[in-house]
Write a protein that holds these residues in place. Sequence first.
Motif, PDB file in Angstrom:
ATOM      1  N   GLU A   1       0.843  -1.197   0.000  1.00  0.00           N
ATOM      2  CA  GLU A   1       0.000   0.000   0.000  1.00  0.00           C
ATOM      3  C   GLU A   1       0.877   1.245   0.000  1.00  0.00           C
ATOM      4  OE1 GLU A   1      -3.508  -0.227   2.646  1.00  0.00           O
ATOM      5  OE2 GLU A   1      -2.694  -2.182   3.248  1.00  0.00           O
ATOM      6  N   GLY A   2       0.920   1.941  -1.127  1.00  0.00           N
ATOM      7  CA  GLY A   2       1.858   3.039  -1.317  1.00  0.00           C
ATOM      8  C   GLY A   2       1.688   4.202  -0.368  1.00  0.00           C
ATOM      9  N   GLU A   3       0.509   4.399   0.175  1.00  0.00           N
ATOM     10  CA  GLU A   3       0.284   5.542   1.056  1.00  0.00           C
ATOM     11  C   GLU A   3       0.787   5.312   2.478  1.00  0.00           C
ATOM     12  OE1 GLU A   3      -0.971   8.630   0.136  1.00  0.00           O
ATOM     13  OE2 GLU A   3      -0.522   7.727  -1.792  1.00  0.00           O
ATOM     14  N   LYS A   4       1.145   4.078   2.794  1.00  0.00           N
ATOM     15  CA  LYS A   4       1.623   3.773   4.143  1.00  0.00           C
ATOM     16  C   LYS A   4       3.147   3.889   4.188  1.00  0.00           C
ATOM     17  CE  LYS A   4      -2.114   0.678   5.616  1.00  0.00           C
ATOM     18  NZ  LYS A   4      -2.450  -0.697   6.080  1.00  0.00           N
ATOM     19  N   ILE A   5       3.643   4.594   5.189  1.00  0.00           N
ATOM     20  CA  ILE A   5       5.083   4.774   5.382  1.00  0.00           C
ATOM     21  C   ILE A   5       5.391   4.564   6.861  1.00  0.00           C
ATOM     22  CG2 ILE A   5       7.066   6.293   5.018  1.00  0.00           C
ATOM     23  CD1 ILE A   5       5.020   8.014   3.308  1.00  0.00           C
ATOM     24  N   TYR A   6       6.447   3.806   7.125  1.00  0.00           N
ATOM     25  CA  TYR A   6       6.864   3.521   8.494  1.00  0.00           C
ATOM     26  C   TYR A   6       8.262   4.088   8.706  1.00  0.00           C
ATOM     27  CZ  TYR A   6       3.320   0.058   7.271  1.00  0.00           C
ATOM     28  OH  TYR A   6       2.190  -0.555   6.796  1.00  0.00           O
ATOM     29  N   VAL A   7       8.476   4.715   9.855  1.00  0.00           N
ATOM     30  CA  VAL A   7       9.737   5.410  10.110  1.00  0.00           C
ATOM     31  C   VAL A   7      10.186   5.143  11.542  1.00  0.00           C
ATOM     32  CG1 VAL A   7      10.798   7.700  10.383  1.00  0.00           C
ATOM     33  CG2 VAL A   7       9.337   7.224   8.401  1.00  0.00           C
ATOM     34  N   SER A   8      11.484   4.905  11.723  1.00  0.00           N
ATOM     35  CA  SER A   8      12.042   4.835  13.071  1.00  0.00           C
ATOM     36  C   SER A   8      12.950   6.034  13.301  1.00  0.00           C
ATOM     37  CB  SER A   8      12.825   3.536  13.276  1.00  0.00           C
ATOM     38  OG  SER A   8      14.023   3.531  12.537  1.00  0.00           O
TER      39      SER A   8
ATOM     40  N   ALA B   1      11.208   6.830  18.850  1.00  0.00           N
ATOM     41  CA  ALA B   1       9.866   6.540  18.353  1.00  0.00           C
ATOM     42  C   ALA B   1       9.876   5.708  17.084  1.00  0.00           C
ATOM     43  CB  ALA B   1       9.104   7.841  18.084  1.00  0.00           C
ATOM     44  N   PHE B   2       8.843   4.890  16.965  1.00  0.00           N
ATOM     45  CA  PHE B   2       8.382   4.373  15.683  1.00  0.00           C
ATOM     46  C   PHE B   2       7.136   5.164  15.345  1.00  0.00           C
ATOM     47  CE2 PHE B   2       4.869   1.969  13.857  1.00  0.00           C
ATOM     48  CZ  PHE B   2       5.396   1.582  12.634  1.00  0.00           C
ATOM     49  N   ILE B   3       7.075   5.733  14.138  1.00  0.00           N
ATOM     50  CA  ILE B   3       5.914   6.502  13.715  1.00  0.00           C
ATOM     51  C   ILE B   3       5.444   5.979  12.362  1.00  0.00           C
ATOM     52  CG2 ILE B   3       6.640   8.546  14.999  1.00  0.00           C
ATOM     53  CD1 ILE B   3       7.570   9.779  12.344  1.00  0.00           C
ATOM     54  N   ARG B   4       4.192   6.285  12.018  1.00  0.00           N
ATOM     55  CA  ARG B   4       3.681   5.829  10.731  1.00  0.00           C
ATOM     56  C   ARG B   4       2.728   6.864  10.139  1.00  0.00           C
ATOM     57  NH1 ARG B   4      -0.961   1.096  11.449  1.00  0.00           N
ATOM     58  NH2 ARG B   4      -2.532   2.441  12.437  1.00  0.00           N
TER      59      ARG B   4
ATOM     60  N   GLN C   1       1.498  12.996   4.725  1.00  0.00           N
ATOM     61  CA  GLN C   1       0.873  14.271   5.066  1.00  0.00           C
ATOM     62  C   GLN C   1       0.600  14.379   6.558  1.00  0.00           C
ATOM     63  OE1 GLN C   1       0.572  16.760   2.741  1.00  0.00           O
ATOM     64  NE2 GLN C   1       1.785  15.229   1.631  1.00  0.00           N
ATOM     65  N   THR C   2       0.079  13.304   7.143  1.00  0.00           N
ATOM     66  CA  THR C   2      -0.151  13.270   8.596  1.00  0.00           C
ATOM     67  C   THR C   2       0.536  12.039   9.174  1.00  0.00           C
ATOM     68  OG1 THR C   2      -2.230  12.030   8.378  1.00  0.00           O
ATOM     69  CG2 THR C   2      -2.372  14.439   8.339  1.00  0.00           C
ATOM     70  N   TRP C   3       0.826  12.115  10.491  1.00  0.00           N
ATOM     71  CA  TRP C   3       1.598  11.059  11.131  1.00  0.00           C
ATOM     72  C   TRP C   3       0.974  10.651  12.452  1.00  0.00           C
ATOM     73  CZ3 TRP C   3       5.732   8.646   8.887  1.00  0.00           C
ATOM     74  CH2 TRP C   3       6.161   9.210   7.676  1.00  0.00           C
ATOM     75  N   GLU C   4       1.086   9.371  12.750  1.00  0.00           N
ATOM     76  CA  GLU C   4       0.679   8.843  14.044  1.00  0.00           C
ATOM     77  C   GLU C   4       1.926   8.681  14.910  1.00  0.00           C
ATOM     78  OE1 GLU C   4      -1.491   5.247  13.536  1.00  0.00           O
ATOM     79  OE2 GLU C   4      -2.934   6.137  12.133  1.00  0.00           O
ATOM     80  N   ASP C   5       1.846   9.147  16.134  1.00  0.00           N
ATOM     81  CA  ASP C   5       2.982   9.092  17.052  1.00  0.00           C
ATOM     82  C   ASP C   5       3.190   7.664  17.551  1.00  0.00           C
ATOM     83  OD1 ASP C   5       5.100   9.996  18.562  1.00  0.00           O
ATOM     84  OD2 ASP C   5       3.976  11.588  19.564  1.00  0.00           O
ATOM     85  N   ARG C   6       4.238   7.487  18.350  1.00  0.00           N
ATOM     86  CA  ARG C   6       4.615   6.162  18.831  1.00  0.00           C
ATOM     87  C   ARG C   6       3.458   5.484  19.562  1.00  0.00           C
ATOM     88  NH1 ARG C   6       9.099   8.778  22.890  1.00  0.00           N
ATOM     89  NH2 ARG C   6       7.696   9.533  24.509  1.00  0.00           N
ATOM     90  N   LYS C   7       3.436   4.162  19.420  1.00  0.00           N
ATOM     91  CA  LYS C   7       2.359   3.361  19.994  1.00  0.00           C
ATOM     92  C   LYS C   7       2.765   2.789  21.347  1.00  0.00           C
ATOM     93  CE  LYS C   7       0.114   3.958  16.163  1.00  0.00           C
ATOM     94  NZ  LYS C   7      -1.010   4.916  16.102  1.00  0.00           N
TER      95      LYS C   7
END
Length: 357
Positions: free
Chosen positions: A159-166, A171-174, A180-186
């Motif tokens: 799924e091209g719109e999903k990006i995962y970053v460490s 934090a791990f964020i996605r 455009q928008t990001w979810e903070d660490r879980k």
Amino acid sequence: MTKLYLAMEKDLLVVDVQGERITTKPTLQGMQPICVTFDPFRPERVYCGTFGRGLWRSDDGGETWEPCGSPGLYTEPLMGRGINQAIVTAVAVSPVQQANGYGVVFVGTEPTALYRSDDGGDTWTELENVRLLPSAATWSFPPRPHTSHIRWITPDIKEGEKIYVSIEAGAFIRSLDGGQTWEDRKFRGPLDTHTLLTHPMAPGRLYAAAGDGLFEVGREYLESKDAGLTWESKAEGLKHHYLYGMAVDPGNPDVIIVSASVHAMEAHHLHHVTPESTIYRKEGDQPWQEVREGLPPTEGMVIPILAANQDEPGVFYALTNQGLYRSADTGLTWRRLEIDWKEEYERQHPHALAVRG
């Protein structure tokens, strides 16, 4: 033919393997490469991030290079369309999203910032919401605690719109919308992920090799089955609590190898302590098992950088200060590849390894 890109402490080595014939060419000499990858839609397009000299790209598989979007490298300003930091710590190309004939490129820097290019690196847009996340004030890289950086970028394999970053560390964020928008660490997610991978045969599965085990034993290796929403520790069998490199068998998402050490000092610091590192292997629900056959002694070995080639199921590569190693049996046994290996490399820390067919 297999082509490998070895980011050593000072130079980038381009290695061509054609059967028993191996050639090695140093390039970007003295540029301190940190990260390297290639465009899956145009494999001859290669990107390399450096410490202090920005991002570089090649259109001929690494024979020649040009600066790409970084400050201080152009006679005219990029008018806000470039990368504003000279330390490029992570680079990734989407395996599914294309724009203008190139894979969409993502670049991470120190201090922490994330950029996106939809034209092969000619222009860049900062994904500014990363720096606005609530946890940002707590991010800190222990050797340089006044700052932090993007350690790994993983565009989703399906799924091209999903990006995962460490972010190292903190934090791990996605993002679920292309950045455009990001979810903070879980809750109970990894905080110090060094390598973050996906697998084309296991959509939604994330693999994280982390330094979290130094603070809480049992959290060295974590997995998510729901694209990073929840995480589970799977560390049974690990006797070393600092994980760094990782690769997953292209032919089997349940065969994983990681590189490990007792502490970050023993993993990385050639000049202050005697390094000591090893490699573990895991298959399915079995505990991790240390693998040694064909590898150099653990004492004196900087923590290996690991990689797999999507065109070679069952094959792994490991790069350390002792040389370049290959396993043809899913990591059970190894042999050293006879590349042009200078003595000075034994005193250098390798930073990245990319492999393509």
